[in-house]
Design a protein around this motif. Structure first.
Motif, PDB file in Angstrom:
ATOM      1  N   SER A  52      39.538  46.204  44.182  1.00  0.00           N
ATOM      2  CA  SER A  52      39.407  44.851  43.646  1.00  0.00           C
ATOM      3  C   SER A  52      39.009  43.875  44.729  1.00  0.00           C
ATOM      4  CB  SER A  52      40.730  44.404  43.003  1.00  0.00           C
ATOM      5  OG  SER A  52      41.781  44.440  43.962  1.00  0.00           O
ATOM      6  N   LEU A 134      43.944  35.212  41.659  1.00  0.00           N
ATOM      7  CA  LEU A 134      43.797  36.404  42.497  1.00  0.00           C
ATOM      8  C   LEU A 134      44.791  36.455  43.658  1.00  0.00           C
ATOM      9  CD1 LEU A 134      42.083  38.953  42.894  1.00  0.00           C
ATOM     10  CD2 LEU A 134      40.595  37.611  44.384  1.00  0.00           C
ATOM     11  N   MET A 282      38.986  36.163  39.097  1.00  0.00           N
ATOM     12  CA  MET A 282      40.033  35.609  39.945  1.00  0.00           C
ATOM     13  C   MET A 282      41.178  35.021  39.108  1.00  0.00           C
ATOM     14  SD  MET A 282      37.697  33.618  42.751  1.00  0.00           S
ATOM     15  CE  MET A 282      36.348  34.429  43.601  1.00  0.00           C
ATOM     16  N   PRO A 285      43.308  38.685  37.548  1.00  0.00           N
ATOM     17  CA  PRO A 285      43.189  39.887  38.395  1.00  0.00           C
ATOM     18  C   PRO A 285      43.944  41.069  37.790  1.00  0.00           C
ATOM     19  CG  PRO A 285      44.758  38.340  39.332  1.00  0.00           C
ATOM     20  CD  PRO A 285      44.126  37.631  38.176  1.00  0.00           C
ATOM     21  N   ALA A 290      38.888  42.234  34.298  1.00  0.00           N
ATOM     22  CA  ALA A 290      38.528  42.388  35.712  1.00  0.00           C
ATOM     23  C   ALA A 290      38.017  43.790  35.994  1.00  0.00           C
ATOM     24  CB  ALA A 290      39.736  42.072  36.592  1.00  0.00           C
TER      25      ALA A 290
END
Length: 425
Positions: A52, A134, A282, A285, A290
């Protein structure tokens, strides 16, 4: 290039501008190492070591490493670029903004003011996404005041960078925002050299793969210089006219239509657009959204690398045409030629001239756009498929070479304006 820089340094005014530019870039690098408050840097560093975190490597590259270290300049100039793209598109779509753009310097200043407001808004949105999304687990102060402070510092950092870029443009040499991006990318070169050396020593890559990769980088540099310098010269003849006892006109000249009028701006714009969806992740997350974006719309995904490359290719083509049309208006140029008694041999003045210019411009722009898109995309694919994970390749190499060429050209133009003969060859 070295000769031009050396000769420009001898001119007091240009030397002052160059020193000012270097001083502003030094301030940028200084700020890129000042940490933002209430953030655990180790947790963010660990996040970048996961899949990520890898999605955000491009943000880190453009910010010169400030994003990964989460400094006061962590957001970089991306909010400004996004705002610029939107207002340039709105200039065509909204009549009032189109009229402002045609009002000359006053209109451009007004649009620039709107762009600044948009930059602050986008920076605020991105800062909220990072702080509350995030990187929320990296906060060492979870109170409202702590979160507000981090958001305020990140937004103010981008606003300061925008101001810094404008100061470079006005009082220094080159385009300020482009030079800030340039400085951020160049700082990663030593790290990439060390990475490649380590891979070779440990047997991670073979000597043949290394030679081919270096050859590709040199080919990209050569290609960028070639399309940046290439131009089609259209001959122009001015009619003779007698005023009193003197004869005016009759000279021959040419219209230099560059193969790539837009420079590296389409690459920067395309990169900014393609980072829109990763930016949204963001806020959520480690969610299904995502993971979907990472797999299908980033270079880290098995399918995403091909979708990303295709979209990058198409967007660069589109932005190259768009930016070229903004810079060169065939109808306006044709009318100016007609007004001053100029004509293209074999082409009638007026509408036939504008149609001829449009035809030639479309052809050479297509060549430049395809070349630019290939140069930006192919190294990206090679980088991901070869196993040599470098930040400095493809798009970043294009930006660095393009900005360097444009800056040297501006220095040459400044020297020509001052009539210092013998410096330029």
């Amino acid at each position: 290039m070295i000769s031009t820089l050396r000769n420009a340094w001898k001119i007091p005014d240009l030397r002052k501008r160059m020193l000012f530019t270097l001083a502003m870039l030094f301030i940028f690098r200084l700020g890129a190492n000042i940490p933002a408050p209430f953030i655990d840097k180790k947790l963010i560093a660990n996040l970048f070591n996961t899949d990520s975190g890898s999605v955000l490597e491009l943000f880190n590259l453009m910010s010169g490493g400030a994003f990964k270290r989460f400094t006061i300049f962590a957001l970089g100039v991306y909010p400004y670029i996004t705002s610029s793209i939107i207002f340039q598109l709105l200039t065509i779509a909204i009549p009032s903004l189109e009229r402002l753009a045609k009002e000359g310097e006053a209109g451009r200043k007004k649009i620039a003011q709107y762009t600044r407001y948009g930059t602050v808004v986008f920076a605020l949105i991105q800062a909220v996404g990072l702080t509350l999304g995030l990187f929320r687990n990296a906060l060492t102060n979870n109170t409202f005041l702590g979160k507000f402070t981090v958001i305020l510092v990140l937004t103010a950092g981008t606003a300061f960078l925008m101001w810094l870029g404008e100061q470079i443009t006005d009082k220094g040499i080159g385009n300020g925002i482009s030079l800030i991006i340039f400085a951020g990318i160049v700082t990663k070169i030593p790290q990439d050299i060390y990475t490649v050396s380590t891979l070779y020593v440990t047997g991670g890559i073979s000597i043949i793969a290394l030679i081919l990769f270096v050859a590709l980088l040199l080919a990209v540099v050569t290609g960028v210089v070639g399309i940046q310098e290439g131009q089609r010269r259209i001959p122009v003849q001015y009619a003779k006219r007698v005023v009193g006892r003197k004869m005016y006109g009759g000279q021959s000249t040419h219209i230099p239509l560059k193969v790539l009028m837009a420079g590296v701006i389409p690459v920067i714009f395309s990169t900014s657009i393609l980072q829109f969806l990763p930016t949204l992740t963001m806020f959520w997350p480690n969610s299904g959204f995502a993971n979907f974006v990472t797999e299908y719309f980033t270079i880290r995904g098995t399918v995403g690398i091909w979708i990303y490359s295709l979209l990058n290719f198409i967007l660069i083509l589109g932005f190259t045409y768009f930016y070229t049309m903004i810079q060169f208006n065939p109808v306006e140029y044709s009318n100016n030629l007609k007004q001053y008694g100029g004509f293209i041999p074999g082409i009638r003045p007026g509408k036939p001239t504008s149609e001829f210019l449009s035809k030639v411009l479309n052809r050479i722009t297509f060549i430049g756009a395809v070349a630019l898109a290939l140069i930006a995309t192919i190294p990206l694919l090679v980088n991901t498929q070869s196993g040599i994970t470098l930040s400095f390749s493809g798009t970043s190499l294009l930006i660095v070479v393009g900005v360097a060429l444009e800056t040297v050209k501006q220095i040459e133009a400044q020297m020509q304006m001052r009539h210092y003969k013998g410096f330029l060859k």
